[in-house]
Design a protein around this motif. Structure first.
Motif, PDB file in Angstrom:
ATOM      1  N   ILE A 129      -7.349   2.065  -2.449  1.00  0.00           N
ATOM      2  CA  ILE A 129      -6.683   1.809  -1.174  1.00  0.00           C
ATOM      3  C   ILE A 129      -7.716   1.768  -0.062  1.00  0.00           C
ATOM      4  O   ILE A 129      -8.504   2.690   0.101  1.00  0.00           O
ATOM      5  CB  ILE A 129      -5.629   2.879  -0.873  1.00  0.00           C
ATOM      6  CG1 ILE A 129      -4.551   2.885  -1.958  1.00  0.00           C
ATOM      7  CG2 ILE A 129      -5.007   2.650   0.497  1.00  0.00           C
ATOM      8  CD1 ILE A 129      -3.738   1.623  -2.021  1.00  0.00           C
ATOM      9  N   GLN A 169       0.822  -1.206   0.000  1.00  0.00           N
ATOM     10  CA  GLN A 169       0.000   0.000   0.000  1.00  0.00           C
ATOM     11  C   GLN A 169       0.858   1.258   0.000  1.00  0.00           C
ATOM     12  O   GLN A 169       0.574   2.218  -0.715  1.00  0.00           O
ATOM     13  CB  GLN A 169      -0.929   0.014   1.208  1.00  0.00           C
ATOM     14  CG  GLN A 169      -1.817   1.256   1.308  1.00  0.00           C
ATOM     15  CD  GLN A 169      -2.868   1.151   2.392  1.00  0.00           C
ATOM     16  OE1 GLN A 169      -3.407   0.075   2.623  1.00  0.00           O
ATOM     17  NE2 GLN A 169      -3.158   2.256   3.055  1.00  0.00           N
ATOM     18  N   ARG A 171      -6.364  -3.999  -0.296  1.00  0.00           N
ATOM     19  CA  ARG A 171      -6.339  -3.217  -1.511  1.00  0.00           C
ATOM     20  C   ARG A 171      -7.153  -3.971  -2.548  1.00  0.00           C
ATOM     21  O   ARG A 171      -6.991  -5.158  -2.761  1.00  0.00           O
ATOM     22  CB  ARG A 171      -4.889  -3.047  -1.989  1.00  0.00           C
ATOM     23  CG  ARG A 171      -4.727  -2.271  -3.246  1.00  0.00           C
ATOM     24  CD  ARG A 171      -3.258  -1.920  -3.427  1.00  0.00           C
ATOM     25  NE  ARG A 171      -2.385  -3.069  -3.294  1.00  0.00           N
ATOM     26  CZ  ARG A 171      -2.182  -3.966  -4.243  1.00  0.00           C
ATOM     27  NH1 ARG A 171      -2.797  -3.856  -5.384  1.00  0.00           N
ATOM     28  NH2 ARG A 171      -1.355  -4.965  -4.063  1.00  0.00           N
ATOM     29  N   TYR A 214       2.489   1.793  -3.495  1.00  0.00           N
ATOM     30  CA  TYR A 214       1.528   2.362  -4.443  1.00  0.00           C
ATOM     31  C   TYR A 214       1.232   3.826  -4.111  1.00  0.00           C
ATOM     32  O   TYR A 214       1.175   4.679  -5.009  1.00  0.00           O
ATOM     33  CB  TYR A 214       0.230   1.552  -4.433  1.00  0.00           C
ATOM     34  CG  TYR A 214      -0.827   2.121  -5.340  1.00  0.00           C
ATOM     35  CD1 TYR A 214      -0.776   1.895  -6.720  1.00  0.00           C
ATOM     36  CD2 TYR A 214      -1.856   2.917  -4.849  1.00  0.00           C
ATOM     37  CE1 TYR A 214      -1.729   2.428  -7.579  1.00  0.00           C
ATOM     38  CE2 TYR A 214      -2.813   3.460  -5.692  1.00  0.00           C
ATOM     39  CZ  TYR A 214      -2.751   3.210  -7.050  1.00  0.00           C
ATOM     40  OH  TYR A 214      -3.688   3.750  -7.891  1.00  0.00           O
ATOM     41  N   SER A 215       1.049   4.136  -2.833  1.00  0.00           N
ATOM     42  CA  SER A 215       0.700   5.500  -2.430  1.00  0.00           C
ATOM     43  C   SER A 215       1.808   6.488  -2.759  1.00  0.00           C
ATOM     44  O   SER A 215       1.536   7.607  -3.210  1.00  0.00           O
ATOM     45  CB  SER A 215       0.384   5.538  -0.928  1.00  0.00           C
ATOM     46  OG  SER A 215      -0.757   4.762  -0.633  1.00  0.00           O
TER      47      SER A 215
END
Length: 377
Positions: free
Chosen positions: A294, A97, A299, A100-101
């Motif tokens: 998210i 996560q 996810r 990706y963020s």
């Protein structure tokens, strides 16, 4: 002479910039970044410094320019110091996560950078890039080292030159990828090394995303989604494949002076690119995971057949399966065959179920690659 006075000066022996870089400290213990360039580069460095000021004014997290001038060692600039860690070297210590963020944030930041317009009198992009592509093709054809199926890059470029027509030009960072990013002690993402700035098609700036995809596909996916606010147009992918093809062609000629290790890095990267694009027959690379929602617990990926984001409710109504990532097509039919394949594997081969999203390992990386991929005018 610099207006700031420093009591310590430590060389930063890192990166591929021609500038000499130092961490300097003043009497109060405040750290700054000092960059020193040859005096012959005064005009270019002054322009670079002024443009960095425009980027900083947009609120981009970066080493903010503080002072510029000349002294006995050449041209200098003083910038704010960032306390933190290299994003590339530490990205695998983060959760999926978080990867990706941070990629999503990198895309949003790049969108801000591209708000700076190019000079009005600048050359038409189609004319400029066609000349640039011709030069890179010639470099590759004259290079003694060739890629396996390198002709696929040339064929793709020649078949898609028409996409260059009417493309805009904006300010570019010039080397935008995870190797030029830091994660500060405040957990924010920072962009560094603007010394290769240029003006070009804003979508061309993604040609270095190959480094991000090799490091972590989740970061690369987030970067694209963040830039386009989860609505990625198909023409972007077609143009990106052209820009990556052009950049890949010139990579191996560029690497030759640096020795066999860098040559091998570029050869391996070309293999990855050809794999992602199925020998340049597809425009959407396989590392792209689609739009990712998210959540606090898990996810989920929900996309319709046109790659548009779907709400959890609409995805449920469409009978999507909650997976870490659906096949890049993202449509119900693709999801069905994905689940069918899992069932068949478990039934006949007794293979482990990939219901949680399959292998999350990143592509194998061979050798230590340079921080600055080739960029020829």
């Amino acid at each position: 002479m610099p207006q700031h006075e420093f009591i310590t000066k430590q060389l930063i022996d890192k990166g591929w910039s021609e500038d000499r870089k130092y961490c300097v400290t003043d009497e109060q213990g405040n750290k700054f970044l000092l960059r020193v360039s040859p005096i012959e580069q005064y005009d270019r460095k002054k322009s670079e410094y002024e443009l960095m000021g425009q980027v900083a004014a947009l609120g981009v997290p970066m080493c903010r320019p503080l002072e510029f001038g000349t002294f006995d060692e050449g041209v200098y600039s003083i910038q704010t110091w960032i306390d933190g860690i290299d994003a590339e070297e530490n990205i695998h210590n983060l959760t999926n996560q978080e990867q990706y963020s941070y990629g999503f944030e990198a895309g949003k930041i790049l969108k801000e950078i591209h708000k700076i317009p190019a000079p009005k009198e600048i050359e038409d992009w189609e004319i400029y890039f066609n000349r640039k592509a011709d030069h890179k093709i010639k470099m590759y054809e004259e290079c003694p080292v060739k890629y396996e199926n390198g002709q696929a890059f040339i064929d793709y470029i020649n078949a898609h030159r028409y996409l260059l027509s009417g493309r805009p030009r904006t300010y570019q960072h010039g080397d935008y990828h995870i190797g030029n990013m830091m994660i500060g002690n405040d957990k924010r993402l920072y962009i560094i090394d603007f010394n290769r700035n240029d003006f070009g098609d804003p979508w061309e700036e993604f040609n270095r995303i190959v480094w991000c995809a090799q490091a972590t596909p989740l970061f690369a996916t987030g970067m694209v989604n963040g830039y386009f606010s989860n609505d990625v147009p198909i023409p972007f992918w077609e143009l990106l494949a052209l820009y990556i093809s052009s950049n890949t062609l010139s990579s191996v000629p560029w690497a030759i002076p640096f020795g066999q290790s860098q040559i091998q890095v570029m050869i391996n990267q070309a293999k990855d690119v050809l794999s992602w694009y199925e020998n340049m027959t597809k425009s959407i690379p396989t590392w792209y995971k689609g739009v990712i929602i998210i959540r606090s617990i898990c996810r989920r990926v929900h996309r319709d057949s046109k790659h548009r984001i779907m709400t959890p409710q609409s995805a449920k109504k469409a009978k999507y399966k909650s997976l870490e990532s659906l096949p890049y097509g993202g449509c119900p039919k693709a999801a069905f065959f994905h689940l069918l394949a899992e069932f068949m594997l478990r039934l006949f081969a007794q293979a482990p179920c990939a219901r949680s999203g399959g292998c999350r390992s990143s592509p194998r990386r061979v050798g230590r690659r340079c921080r600055a991929a080739p960029r020829t005018s």
